[in-house]
Design a protein around this motif. Structure first.
Motif, PDB file in Angstrom:
ATOM      1  N   ILE A 168      35.402  47.388  36.938  1.00 30.30           N
ATOM      2  CA  ILE A 168      36.759  47.880  36.359  1.00 30.30           C
ATOM      3  C   ILE A 168      37.644  48.791  37.068  1.00 30.30           C
ATOM      4  O   ILE A 168      38.790  48.730  37.229  1.00 30.30           O
ATOM      5  CB  ILE A 168      36.634  48.279  34.951  1.00 30.30           C
ATOM      6  CG1 ILE A 168      36.000  47.012  34.065  1.00 30.30           C
ATOM      7  CG2 ILE A 168      37.804  48.807  34.320  1.00 30.30           C
ATOM      8  CD1 ILE A 168      35.488  47.529  32.910  1.00 30.30           C
ATOM      9  N   PHE A 169      36.670  49.802  37.777  1.00 32.13           N
ATOM     10  CA  PHE A 169      37.531  50.603  38.671  1.00 32.13           C
ATOM     11  C   PHE A 169      38.319  50.101  39.658  1.00 32.13           C
ATOM     12  O   PHE A 169      39.262  50.438  39.997  1.00 32.13           O
ATOM     13  CB  PHE A 169      36.714  51.833  39.048  1.00 32.13           C
ATOM     14  CG  PHE A 169      37.291  53.022  39.768  1.00 32.13           C
ATOM     15  CD1 PHE A 169      38.028  53.809  39.224  1.00 32.13           C
ATOM     16  CD2 PHE A 169      36.761  52.980  41.073  1.00 32.13           C
ATOM     17  CE1 PHE A 169      38.587  54.643  39.908  1.00 32.13           C
ATOM     18  CE2 PHE A 169      37.370  53.887  41.873  1.00 32.13           C
ATOM     19  CZ  PHE A 169      38.381  55.083  41.227  1.00 32.13           C
ATOM     20  N   LEU A 170      37.526  49.070  40.499  1.00 28.43           N
ATOM     21  CA  LEU A 170      38.165  48.512  41.628  1.00 28.43           C
ATOM     22  C   LEU A 170      39.297  47.569  41.335  1.00 28.43           C
ATOM     23  O   LEU A 170      40.225  47.596  42.073  1.00 28.43           O
ATOM     24  CB  LEU A 170      37.076  47.689  42.395  1.00 28.43           C
ATOM     25  CG  LEU A 170      35.949  48.610  43.115  1.00 28.43           C
ATOM     26  CD1 LEU A 170      34.955  47.586  43.557  1.00 28.43           C
ATOM     27  CD2 LEU A 170      36.438  49.470  44.066  1.00 28.43           C
ATOM     28  N   PHE A 171      39.135  47.039  40.307  1.00 27.78           N
ATOM     29  CA  PHE A 171      40.351  46.080  39.614  1.00 27.78           C
ATOM     30  C   PHE A 171      41.539  46.920  39.221  1.00 27.78           C
ATOM     31  O   PHE A 171      42.713  46.452  39.589  1.00 27.78           O
ATOM     32  CB  PHE A 171      39.965  45.088  38.373  1.00 27.78           C
ATOM     33  CG  PHE A 171      39.282  43.960  38.859  1.00 27.78           C
ATOM     34  CD1 PHE A 171      40.058  42.644  38.942  1.00 27.78           C
ATOM     35  CD2 PHE A 171      38.154  43.654  39.095  1.00 27.78           C
ATOM     36  CE1 PHE A 171      39.480  41.620  39.456  1.00 27.78           C
ATOM     37  CE2 PHE A 171      37.457  42.581  39.569  1.00 27.78           C
ATOM     38  CZ  PHE A 171      38.068  41.396  39.611  1.00 27.78           C
ATOM     39  N   ALA A 172      41.408  48.124  38.912  1.00 24.83           N
ATOM     40  CA  ALA A 172      42.224  49.259  38.414  1.00 24.83           C
ATOM     41  C   ALA A 172      42.901  49.549  39.663  1.00 24.83           C
ATOM     42  O   ALA A 172      44.254  49.543  39.817  1.00 24.83           O
ATOM     43  CB  ALA A 172      41.851  50.063  37.606  1.00 24.83           C
TER      44      ALA A 172
END
Length: 108
Positions: A51-55
């Motif tokens: 989720i952090f990388l997609f953000a």
């Protein structure tokens, strides 16, 4: 009189195609993490990292397709001012957190 209403801007604005690409990428970059959370596909730690990388990727998509920040000759100054602003904000928040934790440690 009518000539004064039509002003030319130096900054380049996006086309409908670039806005659609940005919108579709934003939707995909939102739906995939949502699906990962709702379907419990990955372990909790790996889901948080994903989720952090997609953000991060989604922020970059927004900066490129909606805010038109790039290093072309037209947008170079806007991009540099944005980077400087982000640097000041990160320093302000980071140093404030550091001061708060240091004060907390000294008070204990």
């Amino acid at each position: 009189m009518s000539e004064s209403l039509h002003t030319e801007h130096a900054a380049s604005h996006g086309s409908v195609k670039s806005y659609m690409i940005g919108f579709l990428l934003s939707v995909v970059l939102t739906v995939i993490p949502f699906w990962l959370v709702m379907a419990h596909v990955l372990p909790k730690g790996l889901t948080l990292v994903t989720i952090f990388l997609f953000a991060i990727v989604q922020v970059l998509v927004h900066l490129k397709y909606f805010l038109h920040l790039d290093f072309s000759t037209d947008g170079r100054w806007n991009t540099l001012s944005f980077i400087f602003t982000m640097l000041v904000i990160v320093m302000l928040v980071g140093l404030s957190i550091w001061i708060i934790f240091s004060a907390n440690a000294l008070m204990m």
